[in-house]
Design an enzyme around this catalytic site. Structure first.
Site, mmCIF file in Angstrom:
data_model
loop_
_atom_site.group_PDB
_atom_site.id
_atom_site.type_symbol
_atom_site.label_atom_id
_atom_site.label_comp_id
_atom_site.label_asym_id
_atom_site.label_seq_id
_atom_site.Cartn_x
_atom_site.Cartn_y
_atom_site.Cartn_z
ATOM 1 C CG MET A 127 -1.677 -7.783 -6.550
ATOM 2 S SD MET A 127 -0.989 -7.072 -7.833
ATOM 3 C CE MET A 127 -0.084 -8.452 -8.798
ATOM 4 N N GLY B 66 0.709 -1.259 -0.147
ATOM 5 C CA GLY B 66 0.077 -0.012 -0.110
ATOM 6 C C GLY B 66 0.702 1.006 0.064
ATOM 7 C CB SER B 67 4.360 2.288 -0.902
ATOM 8 O OG SER B 67 4.256 1.711 -2.400
ATOM 9 C CG ASN B 68 1.423 3.560 -5.870
ATOM 10 O OD1 ASN B 68 2.082 4.701 -6.283
ATOM 11 N ND2 ASN B 68 2.250 2.266 -6.151
ATOM 12 C CB ALA C 291 8.335 7.733 -10.966
ATOM 13 N NE ARG D 258 -11.743 -14.172 -12.090
ATOM 14 C CZ ARG D 258 -10.509 -13.572 -11.776
ATOM 15 N NH1 ARG D 258 -10.207 -12.384 -11.352
ATOM 16 N NH2 ARG D 258 -9.408 -14.503 -11.808
ATOM 17 C CG ASN E 83 -4.241 -0.020 -12.383
ATOM 18 O OD1 ASN E 83 -4.084 -0.416 -11.440
ATOM 19 N ND2 ASN E 83 -3.694 -0.761 -13.516
ATOM 20 C CG HIS F 107 1.059 -1.185 -15.404
ATOM 21 N ND1 HIS F 107 0.820 -2.583 -14.831
ATOM 22 C CD2 HIS F 107 1.915 -1.346 -16.406
ATOM 23 C CE1 HIS F 107 1.820 -3.397 -15.698
ATOM 24 N NE2 HIS F 107 2.223 -2.753 -16.575
HETATM 25 C C1 GRF Z 1 2.981 -0.833 -7.859
HETATM 26 O O1 GRF Z 1 4.265 -0.931 -8.285
HETATM 27 C C2 GRF Z 1 1.977 -0.579 -8.621
HETATM 28 O O2 GRF Z 1 2.192 0.180 -9.771
HETATM 29 C C3 GRF Z 1 1.567 -2.163 -8.852
HETATM 30 O O3 GRF Z 1 1.825 -2.722 -7.758
HETATM 31 C C4 GRF Z 1 2.619 -2.037 -6.894
HETATM 32 C C5 GRF Z 1 1.957 -2.011 -5.795
HETATM 33 O O4 GRF Z 1 2.773 -1.264 -4.660
HETATM 34 N N1 GRF Z 1 0.217 -1.955 -9.558
HETATM 35 P P1 GRF Z 1 1.949 -0.674 -3.530
HETATM 36 O O5 GRF Z 1 1.201 -1.716 -2.573
HETATM 37 O O6 GRF Z 1 1.243 0.586 -3.830
HETATM 38 O O7 GRF Z 1 3.322 -0.402 -2.619
#
Ligand code: GRF
Length: 218
Positions: A92, A14-16, A175, A67, A109, A111
Protein backbone atom coordinates in the site's frame (compact mmCIF):
# COMPACT_ATOMS: atom_id res chain seq x y z
CA UNK A 1 15.25 -24.81 -15.12
CA UNK A 2 16.56 -21.68 -13.43
CA UNK A 3 14.09 -20.20 -11.04
CA UNK A 4 13.88 -16.42 -10.97
CA UNK A 5 14.41 -14.91 -7.54
CA UNK A 6 11.25 -13.05 -6.55
CA UNK A 7 10.49 -10.62 -3.74
CA UNK A 8 6.87 -10.27 -2.66
CA UNK A 9 6.03 -6.87 -1.17
CA UNK A 10 3.05 -6.75 1.19
CA UNK A 11 1.35 -4.44 3.66
CA UNK A 12 -1.39 -6.64 5.09
CA UNK A 13 -2.90 -10.10 5.31
CA UNK A 14 -0.91 -11.51 2.39
CA UNK A 15 -3.41 -13.89 0.84
CA UNK A 16 -2.05 -13.24 -2.65
CA UNK A 17 1.45 -13.76 -1.30
CA UNK A 18 0.25 -17.09 0.09
CA UNK A 19 -1.05 -18.07 -3.33
CA UNK A 20 2.37 -17.29 -4.81
CA UNK A 21 4.12 -19.24 -2.05
CA UNK A 22 1.96 -22.27 -2.74
CA UNK A 23 2.51 -22.06 -6.48
CA UNK A 24 6.25 -21.76 -5.99
CA UNK A 25 6.28 -25.07 -4.09
CA UNK A 26 5.82 -26.88 -7.39
CA UNK A 27 9.16 -28.01 -8.76
CA UNK A 28 8.39 -26.74 -12.23
CA UNK A 29 7.38 -23.26 -11.09
CA UNK A 30 9.82 -20.81 -12.71
CA UNK A 31 10.20 -18.56 -9.66
CA UNK A 32 11.23 -18.91 -6.03
CA UNK A 33 10.26 -16.52 -3.26
CA UNK A 34 13.61 -15.15 -2.11
CA UNK A 35 12.15 -12.48 0.16
CA UNK A 36 8.87 -11.25 1.62
CA UNK A 37 9.09 -7.62 2.62
CA UNK A 38 6.47 -5.52 4.39
CA UNK A 39 6.38 -1.79 4.99
CA UNK A 40 4.17 -2.48 8.02
CA UNK A 41 5.61 -4.32 11.01
CA UNK A 42 2.14 -5.62 11.94
CA UNK A 43 1.30 -7.13 8.54
CA UNK A 44 -0.27 -10.54 9.16
CA UNK A 45 1.37 -11.78 5.97
CA UNK A 46 4.79 -11.62 7.62
CA UNK A 47 3.84 -14.43 9.99
CA UNK A 48 2.40 -16.48 7.17
CA UNK A 49 5.63 -16.06 5.22
CA UNK A 50 7.81 -16.95 8.20
CA UNK A 51 5.64 -20.02 8.85
CA UNK A 52 6.35 -21.07 5.27
CA UNK A 53 10.07 -20.83 6.04
CA UNK A 54 10.69 -17.75 3.93
CA UNK A 55 12.97 -14.83 4.60
CA UNK A 56 11.07 -11.80 5.78
CA UNK A 57 12.04 -8.20 6.30
CA UNK A 58 10.20 -5.14 7.53
CA UNK A 59 10.93 -1.69 6.25
CA UNK A 60 8.70 0.64 8.22
CA UNK A 61 8.20 3.63 5.95
CA UNK A 62 7.43 5.81 8.97
CA UNK A 63 11.02 5.48 10.10
CA UNK A 64 12.37 7.18 6.99
CA UNK A 65 12.69 10.92 6.51
CA UNK A 66 10.97 10.86 3.14
CA UNK A 67 9.83 8.65 0.30
CA UNK A 68 13.24 8.82 -1.40
CA UNK A 69 15.08 7.51 1.66
CA UNK A 70 12.54 4.68 2.06
CA UNK A 71 12.83 3.68 -1.58
CA UNK A 72 16.64 3.77 -1.57
CA UNK A 73 16.63 1.31 1.31
CA UNK A 74 13.98 -0.82 -0.37
CA UNK A 75 16.10 -0.96 -3.51
CA UNK A 76 19.14 -1.87 -1.44
CA UNK A 77 17.34 -4.71 0.33
CA UNK A 78 16.03 -6.12 -2.96
CA UNK A 79 19.53 -6.08 -4.41
CA UNK A 80 21.02 -7.55 -1.22
CA UNK A 81 18.77 -10.57 -1.74
CA UNK A 82 19.69 -10.76 -5.43
CA UNK A 83 16.07 -10.29 -6.35
CA UNK A 84 15.27 -10.44 -10.05
CA UNK A 85 11.52 -9.84 -10.06
CA UNK A 86 9.26 -7.98 -7.63
CA UNK A 87 5.61 -8.85 -7.02
CA UNK A 88 3.50 -6.23 -5.30
CA UNK A 89 0.74 -8.02 -3.41
CA UNK A 90 -1.38 -5.61 -1.45
CA UNK A 91 1.60 -3.28 -1.01
CA UNK A 92 0.00 0.00 0.00
CA UNK A 93 2.80 2.46 -0.74
CA UNK A 94 2.89 4.49 -3.90
CA UNK A 95 6.30 4.11 -5.51
CA UNK A 96 7.97 7.02 -7.24
CA UNK A 97 9.35 7.02 -10.76
CA UNK A 98 12.89 6.58 -9.45
CA UNK A 99 12.27 3.13 -7.99
CA UNK A 100 9.79 2.07 -10.65
CA UNK A 101 12.27 2.93 -13.40
CA UNK A 102 15.07 1.11 -11.59
CA UNK A 103 12.87 -2.02 -11.69
CA UNK A 104 11.28 -1.32 -15.06
CA UNK A 105 9.70 -4.44 -16.52
CA UNK A 106 10.81 -6.41 -13.46
CA UNK A 107 8.01 -5.34 -11.10
CA UNK A 108 4.39 -6.51 -11.33
CA UNK A 109 1.24 -5.79 -9.34
CA UNK A 110 -2.20 -7.26 -8.78
CA UNK A 111 -5.19 -4.96 -8.71
CA UNK A 112 -8.79 -5.93 -7.85
CA UNK A 113 -10.55 -4.61 -10.96
CA UNK A 114 -10.45 -5.00 -14.70
CA UNK A 115 -8.06 -2.16 -15.42
CA UNK A 116 -8.24 0.46 -16.79
CA UNK A 117 -11.59 0.51 -14.98
CA UNK A 118 -11.47 1.46 -11.31
CA UNK A 119 -7.83 2.19 -10.52
CA UNK A 120 -7.15 3.19 -6.90
CA UNK A 121 -8.99 2.17 -3.77
CA UNK A 122 -12.54 0.93 -3.05
CA UNK A 123 -12.77 -0.84 -6.38
CA UNK A 124 -15.66 -3.11 -5.40
CA UNK A 125 -17.82 -0.34 -3.99
CA UNK A 126 -17.23 1.63 -7.16
CA UNK A 127 -18.02 -1.35 -9.38
CA UNK A 128 -21.32 -1.83 -7.52
CA UNK A 129 -22.08 1.87 -7.74
CA UNK A 130 -21.37 1.88 -11.49
CA UNK A 131 -23.62 -1.13 -12.03
CA UNK A 132 -21.09 -3.10 -14.08
CA UNK A 133 -22.08 -6.73 -14.72
CA UNK A 134 -18.51 -7.99 -14.69
CA UNK A 135 -15.49 -6.97 -12.71
CA UNK A 136 -12.36 -8.90 -11.87
CA UNK A 137 -8.67 -8.52 -11.34
CA UNK A 138 -5.59 -7.56 -13.31
CA UNK A 139 -1.92 -8.41 -13.06
CA UNK A 140 0.13 -5.72 -14.75
CA UNK A 141 3.66 -4.48 -15.11
CA UNK A 142 4.24 -1.52 -12.81
CA UNK A 143 4.65 1.99 -14.15
CA UNK A 144 4.95 5.23 -12.20
CA UNK A 145 1.28 6.07 -12.72
CA UNK A 146 -0.85 4.32 -10.11
CA UNK A 147 -2.47 1.04 -11.23
CA UNK A 148 -1.28 1.50 -14.80
CA UNK A 149 1.10 -0.43 -16.99
CA UNK A 150 1.15 -3.25 -19.52
CA UNK A 151 -1.45 -5.91 -18.67
CA UNK A 152 -0.15 -9.46 -18.28
CA UNK A 153 -3.43 -11.22 -17.50
CA UNK A 154 -6.95 -10.57 -16.28
CA UNK A 155 -9.72 -12.65 -14.76
CA UNK A 156 -13.36 -11.62 -15.04
CA UNK A 157 -15.99 -12.42 -12.43
CA UNK A 158 -19.71 -11.63 -12.60
CA UNK A 159 -21.35 -9.06 -10.39
CA UNK A 160 -24.52 -10.70 -9.10
CA UNK A 161 -27.77 -8.89 -8.27
CA UNK A 162 -27.59 -9.40 -4.52
CA UNK A 163 -23.89 -8.67 -4.16
CA UNK A 164 -22.58 -6.40 -1.48
CA UNK A 165 -19.00 -5.22 -1.25
CA UNK A 166 -17.86 -8.14 0.90
CA UNK A 167 -19.37 -10.82 -1.32
CA UNK A 168 -17.99 -9.27 -4.46
CA UNK A 169 -14.57 -8.80 -2.87
CA UNK A 170 -14.49 -12.48 -1.86
CA UNK A 171 -15.37 -13.61 -5.41
CA UNK A 172 -12.69 -11.36 -6.92
CA UNK A 173 -10.12 -12.44 -4.32
CA UNK A 174 -10.61 -16.10 -5.23
CA UNK A 175 -9.88 -15.14 -8.84
CA UNK A 176 -6.82 -13.16 -7.74
CA UNK A 177 -5.39 -16.22 -6.06
CA UNK A 178 -5.60 -18.15 -9.31
CA UNK A 179 -4.50 -15.33 -11.54
CA UNK A 180 -1.37 -14.08 -9.80
CA UNK A 181 0.56 -17.37 -9.91
CA UNK A 182 -0.46 -17.83 -13.54
CA UNK A 183 0.71 -14.34 -14.47
CA UNK A 184 3.96 -14.68 -12.54
CA UNK A 185 4.63 -17.97 -14.30
CA UNK A 186 4.16 -16.36 -17.71
CA UNK A 187 6.28 -13.36 -16.80
CA UNK A 188 9.08 -15.28 -15.11
CA UNK A 189 9.54 -17.61 -18.06
CA UNK A 190 9.49 -14.70 -20.51
CA UNK A 191 6.47 -16.17 -22.28
CA UNK A 192 4.82 -12.85 -21.47
CA UNK A 193 7.03 -9.85 -22.07
CA UNK A 194 6.69 -6.13 -22.58
CA UNK A 195 6.90 -4.85 -26.11
CA UNK A 196 5.90 -1.28 -26.92
CA UNK A 197 3.99 -0.78 -23.68
CA UNK A 198 1.87 -3.88 -24.15
CA UNK A 199 2.49 -7.41 -23.01
CA UNK A 200 2.91 -9.89 -25.82
CA UNK A 201 2.94 -13.66 -25.54
CA UNK A 202 5.46 -15.96 -27.11
CA UNK A 203 3.99 -18.09 -29.89
CA UNK A 204 2.46 -21.25 -28.48
CA UNK A 205 2.04 -19.89 -24.96
CA UNK A 206 -0.58 -22.04 -23.26
CA UNK A 207 -2.79 -21.02 -20.39
CA UNK A 208 -3.99 -23.65 -17.91
CA UNK A 209 -7.67 -24.50 -18.27
CA UNK A 210 -9.41 -21.55 -16.67
CA UNK A 211 -12.49 -20.38 -18.56
CA UNK A 212 -12.82 -17.11 -16.71
CA UNK A 213 -9.26 -16.06 -17.36
CA UNK A 214 -8.55 -13.70 -20.20
CA UNK A 215 -6.95 -12.97 -22.54
CA UNK A 216 -6.74 -16.40 -24.12
CA UNK A 217 -4.05 -17.13 -26.69
CA UNK A 218 -5.07 -17.29 -30.34
C1 GRF B 1 -5.89 -7.58 -2.99
O1 GRF B 1 -7.25 -7.40 -3.29
C2 GRF B 1 -5.03 -6.95 -4.05
O2 GRF B 1 -5.59 -7.04 -5.33
C3 GRF B 1 -4.98 -5.51 -3.62
O3 GRF B 1 -4.89 -5.56 -2.22
C4 GRF B 1 -5.48 -6.77 -1.75
C5 GRF B 1 -4.43 -7.47 -0.95
O4 GRF B 1 -4.93 -8.63 -0.30
N1 GRF B 1 -3.89 -4.83 -4.26
P1 GRF B 1 -3.91 -9.68 0.30
O5 GRF B 1 -3.01 -8.95 1.27
O6 GRF B 1 -3.14 -10.29 -0.83
O7 GRF B 1 -4.76 -10.68 1.01
Amino acid sequence: MTRRRVAVLISGRGSNMQALIEAARAEDFPAEIALVLSNRPDAAGLERAAAAGLRTETLDHKRFADRGAFERMLDERLRAHEVELVCLAGFMRLLTAGLVDAWRDRMINIHPSLLPAFPGLDTHARALEAGVRFTGCTVHVVRAEMDAGPIIAQAAVPVLPDDDEARLAARVLAAEHRLYPLALRLFATGEARVEGERVVYAPGTRFPAAPALAPLPA
